[in-house]
Design a protein around this motif. Sequence first.
Motif, mmCIF file in Angstrom:
data_model
loop_
_atom_site.group_PDB
_atom_site.id
_atom_site.type_symbol
_atom_site.label_atom_id
_atom_site.label_comp_id
_atom_site.label_asym_id
_atom_site.label_seq_id
_atom_site.Cartn_x
_atom_site.Cartn_y
_atom_site.Cartn_z
ATOM 1 N N ILE A 1 0.890 -1.409 -0.082
ATOM 2 C CA ILE A 1 0.054 0.474 -0.241
ATOM 3 C C ILE A 1 0.566 0.679 -0.261
ATOM 4 C CG2 ILE A 1 -1.823 -0.908 0.984
ATOM 5 C CD1 ILE A 1 -1.058 0.937 3.915
ATOM 6 N N GLN A 2 0.319 2.488 -0.188
ATOM 7 C CA GLN A 2 0.722 3.736 -0.437
ATOM 8 C C GLN A 2 1.253 4.261 0.985
ATOM 9 O OE1 GLN A 2 -1.308 6.138 -2.942
ATOM 10 N NE2 GLN A 2 0.208 5.462 -4.686
ATOM 11 N N LEU A 3 2.163 4.728 1.659
ATOM 12 C CA LEU A 3 1.481 4.820 2.646
ATOM 13 C C LEU A 3 2.549 6.907 3.008
ATOM 14 C CD1 LEU A 3 3.998 2.548 4.794
ATOM 15 C CD2 LEU A 3 1.919 2.088 4.651
ATOM 16 N N ASP A 4 2.256 7.106 3.691
ATOM 17 C CA ASP A 4 3.206 8.672 3.468
ATOM 18 C C ASP A 4 2.040 9.518 2.722
ATOM 19 O OD1 ASP A 4 3.450 8.567 5.785
ATOM 20 O OD2 ASP A 4 5.484 8.305 5.966
ATOM 21 N N LEU A 5 1.367 9.378 2.353
ATOM 22 C CA LEU A 5 -0.281 9.910 1.372
ATOM 23 C C LEU A 5 0.692 10.137 0.062
ATOM 24 C CD1 LEU A 5 -1.242 13.233 3.253
ATOM 25 C CD2 LEU A 5 -2.236 10.978 3.214
ATOM 26 N N GLY A 6 1.458 8.574 -0.470
ATOM 27 C CA GLY A 6 1.979 8.335 -1.969
ATOM 28 C C GLY A 6 3.084 8.526 -2.089
ATOM 29 N N LEU A 7 3.945 9.093 -0.573
ATOM 30 C CA LEU A 7 5.846 9.184 -0.596
ATOM 31 C C LEU A 7 6.663 8.163 -0.501
ATOM 32 C CD1 LEU A 7 6.086 11.895 1.307
ATOM 33 C CD2 LEU A 7 6.846 12.237 -0.986
ATOM 34 N N HIS A 8 5.913 7.310 -0.199
ATOM 35 C CA HIS A 8 6.360 5.647 -0.052
ATOM 36 C C HIS A 8 5.398 4.863 0.135
ATOM 37 C CE1 HIS A 8 7.067 5.868 4.372
ATOM 38 N NE2 HIS A 8 7.004 4.746 3.862
ATOM 39 N N SER A 9 5.877 2.967 -0.012
ATOM 40 C CA SER A 9 5.394 2.086 -0.556
ATOM 41 C C SER A 9 5.305 1.248 0.809
ATOM 42 C CB SER A 9 5.085 1.131 -1.505
ATOM 43 O OG SER A 9 6.430 0.257 -1.888
ATOM 44 N N GLY A 10 4.974 0.718 1.268
ATOM 45 C CA GLY A 10 5.036 -0.032 2.338
ATOM 46 C C GLY A 10 4.132 -1.755 2.326
ATOM 47 N N LYS A 11 4.438 -2.462 3.591
ATOM 48 C CA LYS A 11 3.542 -3.794 3.434
ATOM 49 C C LYS A 11 2.471 -3.459 3.715
ATOM 50 C CE LYS A 11 6.328 -6.096 0.279
ATOM 51 N NZ LYS A 11 5.661 -6.647 -0.988
ATOM 52 N N ALA A 12 1.523 -4.647 4.230
ATOM 53 C CA ALA A 12 0.754 -4.200 5.690
ATOM 54 C C ALA A 12 0.454 -5.751 5.484
ATOM 55 C CB ALA A 12 -0.960 -3.673 5.068
ATOM 56 N N ARG A 13 0.024 -6.602 6.627
ATOM 57 C CA ARG A 13 -0.133 -7.586 6.913
ATOM 58 C C ARG A 13 -1.233 -8.014 7.094
ATOM 59 N NH1 ARG A 13 0.589 -10.538 11.374
ATOM 60 N NH2 ARG A 13 1.939 -8.127 12.175
ATOM 61 N N ILE A 14 -1.775 -9.126 6.435
ATOM 62 C CA ILE A 14 -3.357 -9.221 6.635
ATOM 63 C C ILE A 14 -3.654 -10.181 7.983
ATOM 64 C CG2 ILE A 14 -5.974 -9.488 6.282
ATOM 65 C CD1 ILE A 14 -4.276 -6.902 5.030
ATOM 66 N N ASP A 15 -4.290 -10.337 8.989
ATOM 67 C CA ASP A 15 -4.197 -11.218 9.667
ATOM 68 C C ASP A 15 -5.831 -11.405 10.660
ATOM 69 O OD1 ASP A 15 -4.502 -13.537 11.684
ATOM 70 O OD2 ASP A 15 -2.193 -12.648 13.410
ATOM 71 N N GLY A 16 -6.527 -11.617 9.046
ATOM 72 C CA GLY A 16 -8.532 -11.872 9.789
ATOM 73 C C GLY A 16 -8.553 -11.237 10.319
ATOM 74 N N ASP A 17 -9.095 -10.292 11.171
ATOM 75 C CA ASP A 17 -9.883 -8.625 11.125
ATOM 76 C C ASP A 17 -9.497 -7.323 11.424
ATOM 77 O OD1 ASP A 17 -12.636 -9.329 10.119
ATOM 78 O OD2 ASP A 17 -13.135 -9.741 12.261
ATOM 79 N N THR A 18 -7.830 -8.318 11.196
ATOM 80 C CA THR A 18 -7.051 -7.186 11.957
ATOM 81 C C THR A 18 -5.284 -6.671 10.561
ATOM 82 O OG1 THR A 18 -6.577 -8.004 14.176
ATOM 83 C CG2 THR A 18 -4.867 -7.134 13.528
ATOM 84 N N VAL A 19 -5.379 -5.572 10.434
ATOM 85 C CA VAL A 19 -4.448 -5.092 9.948
ATOM 86 C C VAL A 19 -2.912 -4.367 10.322
ATOM 87 C CG1 VAL A 19 -4.447 -3.911 7.984
ATOM 88 C CG2 VAL A 19 -6.143 -4.943 7.513
ATOM 89 N N VAL A 20 -1.917 -5.196 9.899
ATOM 90 C CA VAL A 20 -0.616 -4.614 10.362
ATOM 91 C C VAL A 20 0.209 -3.507 10.138
ATOM 92 C CG1 VAL A 20 1.902 -4.753 11.948
ATOM 93 C CG2 VAL A 20 -0.859 -6.328 12.462
#
Length: 289
Positions: free
Chosen positions: A35-54
């Motif tokens: 996903i985009q982080l810091d409003l598009g200045l760089h990208s990062g990973k989001a980990r999906i674990d059931g109903d939780t996102v990290v």
Amino acid sequence: MRRYRIRPADFVAVVSHFEARELLRAVRKDGEIEIQLDLGLHSGKARIDGDTVVIEGVELTRDELESMTGWEGAYGLTTDNVYRIEIRAEHYYKLLPVRPGEAPTIEIDGIRMHRTKWTDPWTDAGVKVGKVGVSEGDRVLDVCTGLGYTALRAVERGAEVISVEKDLNVLEIAGANPWSRGLEEVEILLGPAEEVIPSLDDEFDAIVHDPPRLARAGELYSENFYRELLRLLRPGGRLVHYVGAPGSRYRGKDVLAGVSRRLTRVGFEVVDVDRRWGLVTAEKPSARV
């Protein structure tokens, strides 16, 4: 007037309602997404674990994501909380991402302080700096700091910038805006421009004057104020003055034409009126020998 230094907010990351919607669609699909982080200045990973996102070690529940999609704005994430980037004071201030991956604007009482319809604030600031031909080693005066985009675009070109802003709340929002990073290195004079500018004795190679619209800040469109700007420019130096939307009128008058006439009366030479960008560019005549 006092000197002010931006203090960047201590957020792990900044996301918007756009990313929240993307993450909500991914909930319960275990794995990772980019996903985009810091409003598009760089990208990062989001980990999906059931109903939780990290994200960057920060856990967001499905309920939190649903809440974030219900308010169009930017959110600062810390290790233990999610904050709306807004200030409720005498006026209401909000950092507003308009389109994914673009520099956000600031809204004050629901009014956007940047052009966003067919361009973005970062590009718009670059056009203003380009109009005055800022180059390496120039001294630039930036009138009305806002989120600092004009100052930062001038710094990109190697200029030394002094900026003037009267609203501390605007500067607080800038401190939380990832696109304003670097502004902490710019000298900011805190106070009304109509009071700060007459107190300066510096000489500048270029001035970018980016005031609120005429109806909100008429004092910054006056001949007296323009004389002060002329005084601070070196001979041959240029001013670019943001006036507003193309064809904008105030009390039935053509604002661009009125600004051009007043600049000419105080001694500027108007070199360009760009109605598409709402800009008047003027030059201080070189001293005659």
